[in-house]
Design a protein around this motif. Structure first.
Motif, PDB file in Angstrom:
ATOM      1  N   MET A  17       0.842  -1.205   0.000  1.00  0.00           N
ATOM      2  CA  MET A  17       0.000   0.000   0.000  1.00  0.00           C
ATOM      3  C   MET A  17       0.877   1.254   0.000  1.00  0.00           C
ATOM      4  SD  MET A  17      -2.958  -0.633   2.845  1.00  0.00           S
ATOM      5  CE  MET A  17      -4.459  -1.499   2.436  1.00  0.00           C
ATOM      6  N   THR A  18       0.344   2.344  -0.562  1.00  0.00           N
ATOM      7  CA  THR A  18       0.991   3.632  -0.399  1.00  0.00           C
ATOM      8  C   THR A  18       0.682   4.124   1.014  1.00  0.00           C
ATOM      9  OG1 THR A  18      -0.912   4.940  -1.124  1.00  0.00           O
ATOM     10  CG2 THR A  18       0.642   4.190  -2.860  1.00  0.00           C
ATOM     11  N   VAL A  19       1.375   5.155   1.454  1.00  0.00           N
ATOM     12  CA  VAL A  19       1.122   5.709   2.793  1.00  0.00           C
ATOM     13  C   VAL A  19      -0.303   6.261   2.864  1.00  0.00           C
ATOM     14  CG1 VAL A  19       1.823   7.471   4.467  1.00  0.00           C
ATOM     15  CG2 VAL A  19       3.562   6.172   3.225  1.00  0.00           C
ATOM     16  N   ASP A  20      -0.765   6.921   1.817  1.00  0.00           N
ATOM     17  CA  ASP A  20      -2.134   7.441   1.799  1.00  0.00           C
ATOM     18  C   ASP A  20      -3.163   6.311   1.870  1.00  0.00           C
ATOM     19  OD1 ASP A  20      -1.346  10.085   1.721  1.00  0.00           O
ATOM     20  OD2 ASP A  20      -1.589  10.291  -0.446  1.00  0.00           O
ATOM     21  N   GLU A  21      -2.950   5.253   1.103  1.00  0.00           N
ATOM     22  CA  GLU A  21      -3.865   4.103   1.140  1.00  0.00           C
ATOM     23  C   GLU A  21      -3.888   3.485   2.539  1.00  0.00           C
ATOM     24  OE1 GLU A  21      -3.392   2.543  -3.498  1.00  0.00           O
ATOM     25  OE2 GLU A  21      -2.100   1.688  -1.926  1.00  0.00           O
ATOM     26  N   ALA A  22      -2.719   3.338   3.140  1.00  0.00           N
ATOM     27  CA  ALA A  22      -2.623   2.745   4.478  1.00  0.00           C
ATOM     28  C   ALA A  22      -3.318   3.630   5.515  1.00  0.00           C
ATOM     29  CB  ALA A  22      -1.160   2.526   4.852  1.00  0.00           C
ATOM     30  N   SER A  23      -3.119   4.935   5.434  1.00  0.00           N
ATOM     31  CA  SER A  23      -3.764   5.869   6.373  1.00  0.00           C
ATOM     32  C   SER A  23      -5.283   5.774   6.268  1.00  0.00           C
ATOM     33  CB  SER A  23      -3.326   7.310   6.093  1.00  0.00           C
ATOM     34  OG  SER A  23      -1.981   7.502   6.446  1.00  0.00           O
ATOM     35  N   LYS A  24      -5.789   5.767   5.050  1.00  0.00           N
ATOM     36  CA  LYS A  24      -7.245   5.671   4.848  1.00  0.00           C
ATOM     37  C   LYS A  24      -7.782   4.331   5.331  1.00  0.00           C
ATOM     38  CE  LYS A  24      -7.355   8.929   1.062  1.00  0.00           C
ATOM     39  NZ  LYS A  24      -7.196   9.076  -0.379  1.00  0.00           N
ATOM     40  N   SER A  25      -7.079   3.265   5.015  1.00  0.00           N
ATOM     41  CA  SER A  25      -7.513   1.929   5.403  1.00  0.00           C
ATOM     42  C   SER A  25      -7.555   1.763   6.919  1.00  0.00           C
ATOM     43  CB  SER A  25      -6.573   0.882   4.791  1.00  0.00           C
ATOM     44  OG  SER A  25      -6.927  -0.405   5.206  1.00  0.00           O
ATOM     45  N   ALA A  26      -6.577   2.353   7.606  1.00  0.00           N
ATOM     46  CA  ALA A  26      -6.472   2.201   9.062  1.00  0.00           C
ATOM     47  C   ALA A  26      -7.267   3.256   9.821  1.00  0.00           C
ATOM     48  CB  ALA A  26      -5.009   2.259   9.479  1.00  0.00           C
ATOM     49  N   GLY A  27      -7.712   4.290   9.134  1.00  0.00           N
ATOM     50  CA  GLY A  27      -8.450   5.343   9.813  1.00  0.00           C
ATOM     51  C   GLY A  27      -7.578   6.177  10.738  1.00  0.00           C
ATOM     52  N   ILE A  28      -6.277   6.240  10.432  1.00  0.00           N
ATOM     53  CA  ILE A  28      -5.339   7.029  11.229  1.00  0.00           C
ATOM     54  C   ILE A  28      -4.402   7.781  10.300  1.00  0.00           C
ATOM     55  CG2 ILE A  28      -5.303   5.488  13.248  1.00  0.00           C
ATOM     56  CD1 ILE A  28      -2.640   4.386  12.108  1.00  0.00           C
ATOM     57  N   LYS A  29      -3.756   8.781  10.833  1.00  0.00           N
ATOM     58  CA  LYS A  29      -2.761   9.502  10.048  1.00  0.00           C
ATOM     59  C   LYS A  29      -1.399   8.876  10.319  1.00  0.00           C
ATOM     60  CE  LYS A  29      -0.789  13.926   9.087  1.00  0.00           C
ATOM     61  NZ  LYS A  29      -1.189  15.096   8.409  1.00  0.00           N
ATOM     62  N   LEU A  30      -0.679   8.557   9.254  1.00  0.00           N
ATOM     63  CA  LEU A  30       0.681   8.057   9.375  1.00  0.00           C
ATOM     64  C   LEU A  30       1.626   9.210   9.100  1.00  0.00           C
ATOM     65  CD1 LEU A  30       0.343   4.636   7.512  1.00  0.00           C
ATOM     66  CD2 LEU A  30       0.477   5.017   9.979  1.00  0.00           C
ATOM     67  N   ILE A  31       2.561   9.431  10.007  1.00  0.00           N
ATOM     68  CA  ILE A  31       3.501  10.541   9.876  1.00  0.00           C
ATOM     69  C   ILE A  31       4.922  10.012   9.811  1.00  0.00           C
ATOM     70  CG2 ILE A  31       1.968  12.208  10.980  1.00  0.00           C
ATOM     71  CD1 ILE A  31       3.514  11.814  13.580  1.00  0.00           C
ATOM     72  N   THR A  32       5.810  10.815   9.237  1.00  0.00           N
ATOM     73  CA  THR A  32       7.194  10.369   9.080  1.00  0.00           C
ATOM     74  C   THR A  32       7.914  10.370  10.416  1.00  0.00           C
ATOM     75  OG1 THR A  32       7.907  12.607   8.538  1.00  0.00           O
ATOM     76  CG2 THR A  32       7.413  11.151   6.699  1.00  0.00           C
ATOM     77  N   SER A  33       8.836   9.421  10.539  1.00  0.00           N
ATOM     78  CA  SER A  33       9.704   9.337  11.710  1.00  0.00           C
ATOM     79  C   SER A  33      10.975  10.100  11.395  1.00  0.00           C
ATOM     80  CB  SER A  33      10.050   7.887  12.026  1.00  0.00           C
ATOM     81  OG  SER A  33       8.886   7.148  12.288  1.00  0.00           O
ATOM     82  N   GLY A  34      11.465  10.860  12.353  1.00  0.00           N
ATOM     83  CA  GLY A  34      12.698  11.602  12.139  1.00  0.00           C
ATOM     84  C   GLY A  34      12.467  12.813  11.265  1.00  0.00           C
TER      85      GLY A  34
END
Length: 191
Positions: free
Chosen positions: A52-69
């Protein structure tokens, strides 16, 4: 008793349909959430899958994924994202713009078979009989640490390019990860 006219029947049917739809959508969204109860599979953690892309994963999980570091997700390199908020101690390696692996440092999260941080090496071997390949941990080897990598190698041909790797020290799982080859085997993550 008075008969309902056709417009009253239609409104009643419409309201009933909307209520059922709202309950169904709420139920599906509740199931899609990434929580500490989500279990790690060989190809991701529900509802986030490798590829999945990060956007697809965020939508699928119902959460915002943010970069580390520092910096952002580099679509041509390797970087990590993690949930903004809960659950803690979980990270997703992103390679060429897609999720490649899931790293778990959360003591409450498990695999589909129930493996978790704190399990003994023997417990992992029993959970995955005949499918664990043992190798020395590159940084935690030899006595007294006796660190190992316990790698789950699937028998199913459809999963041949995936692994789950349990890192151990002093006979106990200290962290684990799953994902696709070769990224799941990168010892130092994106380094």
């Amino acid at each position: 008793m008075r008969k309902l006219n056709s417009s009253t029947k239609f409104v009643t049917l419409l309201i009933s349909t909307l209520v059922i739809f709202a309950v169904s959508v709420t139920s599906v969204n509740a199931q899609a959430q990434l929580t500490e109860r989500s279990q790690l599979a060989i190809n991701g953690i529900r509802p986030i899958r490798v590829g999945m892309t990060v956007d697809e994963a965020s939508k699928s999980a119902g959460i915002k994924l943010i970069t580390s570091g520092s910096g952002g997700v580099d679509e041509y390199q390797c970087s990590y994202v993690h949930p903004q908020g809960e659950p803690k101690e979980i990270a997703f390696m992103v390679v060429k713009g897609r999720i490649a692996r899931v790293d778990i440092n959360n003591k409450r999260m498990t695999t589909l078979r129930g493996a978790k941080i704190g399990n003994t090496q023997e417990q992992i071997i029993k959970l995955y009989p005949g499918q664990i390949k043992e190798t020395p941990h590159p940084y935690v080897g030899g006595p007294p640490q006796n660190g190992k990598y316990l790698t789950f190698v699937p028998k199913d041909a459809a999963d041949k390019n995936y692994r789950i790797i349990f890192e151990t020290s002093k006979n106990r799982v200290t962290r684990f990860r799953s994902g696709k080859l070769p990224e799941v085997e990168y010892i130092e993550g994106c380094s």
